[in-house]
Design a protein around this motif. Structure first.
Motif, PDB file in Angstrom:
ATOM      1  N   UNK A 126      13.343  56.896 -73.070  1.00 43.34           N
ATOM      2  CA  UNK A 126      13.703  56.047 -74.202  1.00 43.34           C
ATOM      3  C   UNK A 126      14.954  56.643 -74.820  1.00 43.34           C
ATOM      4  N   UNK A 127      15.882  55.779 -75.228  1.00 43.55           N
ATOM      5  CA  UNK A 127      17.115  56.294 -75.822  1.00 43.55           C
ATOM      6  C   UNK A 127      17.603  55.389 -76.936  1.00 43.55           C
ATOM      7  N   UNK A 128      18.490  55.935 -77.763  1.00 45.87           N
ATOM      8  CA  UNK A 128      18.944  55.277 -78.978  1.00 45.87           C
ATOM      9  C   UNK A 128      20.397  55.646 -79.216  1.00 45.87           C
ATOM     10  N   UNK A 129      21.263  54.663 -79.448  1.00 48.23           N
ATOM     11  CA  UNK A 129      22.672  54.921 -79.727  1.00 48.23           C
ATOM     12  C   UNK A 129      22.861  55.282 -81.195  1.00 48.23           C
ATOM     13  N   UNK A 130      23.805  56.167 -81.465  1.00 44.85           N
ATOM     14  CA  UNK A 130      24.104  56.548 -82.844  1.00 44.85           C
ATOM     15  C   UNK A 130      24.462  55.315 -83.666  1.00 44.85           C
ATOM     16  N   UNK A 131      24.085  55.295 -84.943  1.00 44.36           N
ATOM     17  CA  UNK A 131      24.406  54.129 -85.791  1.00 44.36           C
ATOM     18  C   UNK A 131      25.892  53.797 -85.740  1.00 44.36           C
ATOM     19  N   UNK A 132      26.182  52.505 -85.579  1.00 41.83           N
ATOM     20  CA  UNK A 132      27.564  52.054 -85.529  1.00 41.83           C
ATOM     21  C   UNK A 132      28.165  52.034 -84.149  1.00 41.83           C
ATOM     22  N   UNK A 133      27.453  52.565 -83.151  1.00 38.72           N
ATOM     23  CA  UNK A 133      27.964  52.602 -81.780  1.00 38.72           C
ATOM     24  C   UNK A 133      27.265  51.534 -80.932  1.00 38.72           C
ATOM     25  N   UNK A 134      28.013  50.944 -80.021  1.00 38.00           N
ATOM     26  CA  UNK A 134      27.442  49.951 -79.122  1.00 38.00           C
ATOM     27  C   UNK A 134      27.009  50.557 -77.793  1.00 38.00           C
ATOM     28  N   UNK A 135      27.446  51.781 -77.506  1.00 35.13           N
ATOM     29  CA  UNK A 135      27.053  52.470 -76.281  1.00 35.13           C
ATOM     30  C   UNK A 135      26.440  53.817 -76.629  1.00 35.13           C
ATOM     31  N   UNK A 136      25.398  54.189 -75.879  1.00 33.70           N
ATOM     32  CA  UNK A 136      24.738  55.479 -76.089  1.00 33.70           C
ATOM     33  C   UNK A 136      25.418  56.535 -75.233  1.00 33.70           C
ATOM     34  N   UNK A 137      25.752  57.654 -75.839  1.00 37.86           N
ATOM     35  CA  UNK A 137      26.392  58.753 -75.116  1.00 37.86           C
ATOM     36  C   UNK A 137      25.432  59.595 -74.312  1.00 37.86           C
ATOM     37  N   UNK A 138      24.122  59.338 -74.431  1.00 38.97           N
ATOM     38  CA  UNK A 138      23.112  60.019 -73.623  1.00 38.97           C
ATOM     39  C   UNK A 138      22.682  59.091 -72.489  1.00 38.97           C
ATOM     40  N   UNK A 139      22.455  59.654 -71.318  1.00 36.13           N
ATOM     41  CA  UNK A 139      21.969  58.842 -70.203  1.00 36.13           C
ATOM     42  C   UNK A 139      20.999  59.662 -69.365  1.00 36.13           C
ATOM     43  N   UNK A 140      20.311  58.961 -68.459  1.00 31.76           N
ATOM     44  CA  UNK A 140      19.345  59.641 -67.604  1.00 31.76           C
ATOM     45  C   UNK A 140      19.292  58.911 -66.268  1.00 31.76           C
ATOM     46  N   UNK A 141      18.749  59.585 -65.280  1.00 30.36           N
ATOM     47  CA  UNK A 141      18.621  58.984 -63.964  1.00 30.36           C
ATOM     48  C   UNK A 141      17.455  59.638 -63.240  1.00 30.36           C
ATOM     49  N   UNK A 142      16.777  58.862 -62.399  1.00 34.51           N
ATOM     50  CA  UNK A 142      15.798  59.389 -61.455  1.00 34.51           C
ATOM     51  C   UNK A 142      16.155  58.797 -60.105  1.00 34.51           C
ATOM     52  N   UNK A 143      16.274  59.640 -59.102  1.00 30.40           N
ATOM     53  CA  UNK A 143      16.670  59.175 -57.770  1.00 30.40           C
ATOM     54  C   UNK A 143      15.919  59.986 -56.728  1.00 30.40           C
TER      55      UNK A 143
END
Length: 334
Positions: free
Chosen positions: A142-159
């Motif tokens: 689960x992730x959440x973008x900083x207030x005022x931002x349209x993109x989240x600077x945190x990401x994740x992946x499972x492969x």
């Protein structure tokens, strides 16, 4: 991995939540009847956040033919979860489909609540033709973008490739599109070569000239028929390993950031720890407080990994910064 998070504080957010979830369901190829079920349940979840909750978040998380909608908050929690699931139960005298109706509308349902602390509800739907099991079970985020931002600077992946599954969390420096690009550059190495050693993956991230800002990363790797998990991290991510007997350990990353222009510090060798069906691994960025106590919340690990990820973000997220929680379960609940 994609997804959307919405802070729900007023009635205007109910329609926004409904639209987000319905769009995600349509993009997942769900038939109209199922899209309507998703929209109806999401409206009820968001309405409950407005009526009853403090610090409510609504998360829409599509992944591999599955759509999760998670409602999470910081209080007041439920004294009697079983009563709250009963049709017609209300503390305000209002009518709605209620938690029981949400459970019936969803393909899967889970709820974790602590009186005085908060509640997290998971509603899950499977896409048309899905085998009702994610290709790589036991991993959720689960992730959440900083207030005022349209993109989240945190990401994740499972492969996964060749019997090796690699899970990674990346926190791009700063906020916004630049941070999101840095995170995407880091996680793309895992997506492209999940069976590579963790040492090789970190080295590739360090050498990547596209990661102009750099990022902090945490990586975990699992191999079929091997009762261990390998871990390697760079930066300030929080990583906790929880054993089936309730014991827990914090796995320490080396200081620094990945990315050729920002590289600093010596890279440590991966560490190996025991892993079995009752183990859990939690990785989260610094947008979530590290002060939560695993020993005091072992009951959370009786639930779906997506519920745990939503709980961490809702109950312990700072809500002023990008945040991401990644949860890996060995397969059995505590």
């Amino acid at each position: 991995m994609s997804g959307a998070a919405l802070a729900v504080t007023g009635s205007v957010h109910v329609s926004q939540a409904r639209q987000l979830a319905a769009r995600a369901a349509r993009e997942a190829g769900m038939p109209a009847a199922r899209v309507e079920r998703v929209a109806l349940a999401t409206s009820e979840l968001a309405t409950n956040l407005v009526k009853y909750a403090t610090g409510g978040l609504l998360l829409v998380v599509p992944h591999e033919g599955v759509l999760d909608v998670i409602a999470t908050d910081r209080g007041p929690g439920m004294a009697h979860v079983t009563d709250s699931m009963r049709d017609g139960f209300s503390t305000t005298g209002t009518l709605g489909i209620g938690l029981g109706g949400i459970r019936r509308n969803a393909d899967e349902f889970d709820i974790y609540s602590r009186y005085g602390e908060g509640t997290t509800v998971l509603a899950r739907w499977y896409g048309e033709g899905s085998d009702r099991e994610p290709r790589i079970p036991g991993v959720a985020a689960a992730r959440y973008a900083a207030p005022g931002e349209t993109e989240c600077g945190d990401s994740w992946v499972v492969a996964r490739a060749g019997g090796v599954t690699t899970v990674a969390l990346s926190d791009g420096l700063g906020h916004g599109p630049g941070a999101a690009a840095a995170s995407a550059a880091a996680t793309e190495h895992v997506r492209a070569s999940p069976a590579s050693s963790l040492t090789a993956l970190v080295a590739a991230m360090d050498a990547d000239m596209t990661a102009h800002r750099g990022a902090t990363v945490a990586l975990a790797q699992f191999r079929e028929h091997d009762p261990t998990v390998l871990f390697c991290g760079v930066g300030n991510s929080t990583v906790r390993l929880i054993a089936g007997d309730g014991g827990h350990e914090t796995l320490v990353s080396t200081p620094g950031i990945v990315g050729r222009r920002q590289r600093s510090g010596r890279r440590a060798s991966p560490v190996a720890r025991p892993w079995d069906a009752r183990s859990w691994l939690i990785m989260h960025s610094d947008g979530i407080s590290q002060r939560w106590n695993a020993a005091e919340h072992l009951d959370a690990f009786e639930h779906d990994p997506a519920t745990v990820a939503g709980w961490l973000l809702g109950a312990h997220g700072r809500h002023r910064d990008d945040a991401c929680a990644v949860v890996v379960s060995g397969g059995e609940r505590m």
